[in-house]
Design an enzyme around this catalytic site. Sequence first.
Site, mmCIF file in Angstrom:
data_model
loop_
_atom_site.group_PDB
_atom_site.id
_atom_site.type_symbol
_atom_site.label_atom_id
_atom_site.label_comp_id
_atom_site.label_asym_id
_atom_site.label_seq_id
_atom_site.Cartn_x
_atom_site.Cartn_y
_atom_site.Cartn_z
ATOM 1 N N CYS A 197 0.024 -9.172 -97.514
ATOM 2 C CA CYS A 197 -0.087 -10.852 -98.415
ATOM 3 C C CYS A 197 1.818 -11.099 -98.633
ATOM 4 O O CYS A 197 2.169 -11.712 -98.173
ATOM 5 C CB CYS A 197 -0.430 -11.456 -99.963
ATOM 6 N N CYS A 217 -1.281 -18.983 -102.250
ATOM 7 C CA CYS A 217 -2.693 -18.750 -101.896
ATOM 8 C C CYS A 217 -3.654 -18.692 -103.074
ATOM 9 O O CYS A 217 -3.238 -18.594 -104.059
ATOM 10 C CB CYS A 217 -2.440 -17.376 -101.612
ATOM 11 N N GLU A 248 -10.539 -18.134 -74.365
ATOM 12 C CA GLU A 248 -11.641 -19.007 -75.009
ATOM 13 C C GLU A 248 -12.602 -18.065 -74.964
ATOM 14 O O GLU A 248 -13.350 -17.382 -76.186
ATOM 15 C CB GLU A 248 -11.650 -19.910 -75.360
ATOM 16 N N TYR A 273 -16.595 -24.980 -81.117
ATOM 17 C CA TYR A 273 -15.789 -23.896 -81.887
ATOM 18 C C TYR A 273 -14.476 -24.648 -80.052
ATOM 19 O O TYR A 273 -13.656 -24.665 -80.473
ATOM 20 C CB TYR A 273 -15.716 -23.657 -81.846
ATOM 21 N N ASP A 289 -11.928 -20.758 -86.404
ATOM 22 C CA ASP A 289 -12.921 -19.662 -86.087
ATOM 23 C C ASP A 289 -13.008 -18.931 -86.932
ATOM 24 O O ASP A 289 -12.604 -19.373 -88.437
ATOM 25 C CB ASP A 289 -11.839 -18.943 -84.394
#
Length: 303
Positions: A211, A220, A48, A131, A149
């Site tokens: 997509c 969406c 991370e 985060y 994020d």
Amino acid sequence: MTALIKTPENVPGRSDLHEPVIDWFGEHARDLPWRRPDAGPWAVMVSEFMLQQTPVSRVLPVYEQWIARWPRPADLAKDAPGEAVRAWGRLGYPRRALRLHGAAVAITERHGGDVPTGHAQLLALPGIGEYTAAAVASFAYGQRHAVLDTNVRRVLARAVAGVQYPPNATTAAERKLARALLPERDDTAAKWAAASMELGALVCTAKNEECHRCPIAAMCAWRLAGKPAHDGPPRRGQTYAGTDRQVRGKLLAVLRDAVAPVPQAALDRVWHEPVQRARALDGLVDDGLVEPLGGGFYRLPAS
């Protein structure tokens, strides 16, 4: 006109998002070393830190070397912080290396060498913000936290809010929305966090989104609205050539490669403009990344 992220009050519960994204993740997730069952919380924490503003392809070789050298926080804590900076190599933003070293020291001193499980304990470690604390708690310990994020923020902006990009900086409305969309079960929430992040990294990308590969394309909001163009503040570009960041990187490269303190003359050769070079070097010293010695010599920090 600036597009706003919708708040939970005007967005219905979207549990219908969870299952298709998590199922997609089960089939398409990348095999990354910090995701493997034997990785452990320290490996998750290291990943991370390294992945902030840095792509996976650049992180992987440095991560592998880091974990091989320092498999536990106590192993890193024993070494000088300058060794962390040296091992960080060219990942960029090297203050992350100092912060990770500081976190390793704190884990060793306060938690017996084990990465703490509690979100508040993680947040209290040096160099760890909201985060990173949420990501480690979620990915290492399977807890229920909103992990926001850039990739997750983009997925939520498009799928739920119907805008192409989230705001430049994370907003309170985004955090509220992300918390409202969390699955109730801890294990499902942890999977949702990882899956939505991977969806943003591989499919719902900043440019050239795919997509046709997206498991939630049919619901969406951005796609259903005809993919309206971004009408908020201009997207911030990343510049590097000719900046102080580039000069800092060149100075650090000399110090990382050196086995002994480096004279000023050797550092002077890395950049032609003396004022910018001096400013960059002063900044490295102020940030604790470089230690000045007597006689005009410099080295990576020893303590």
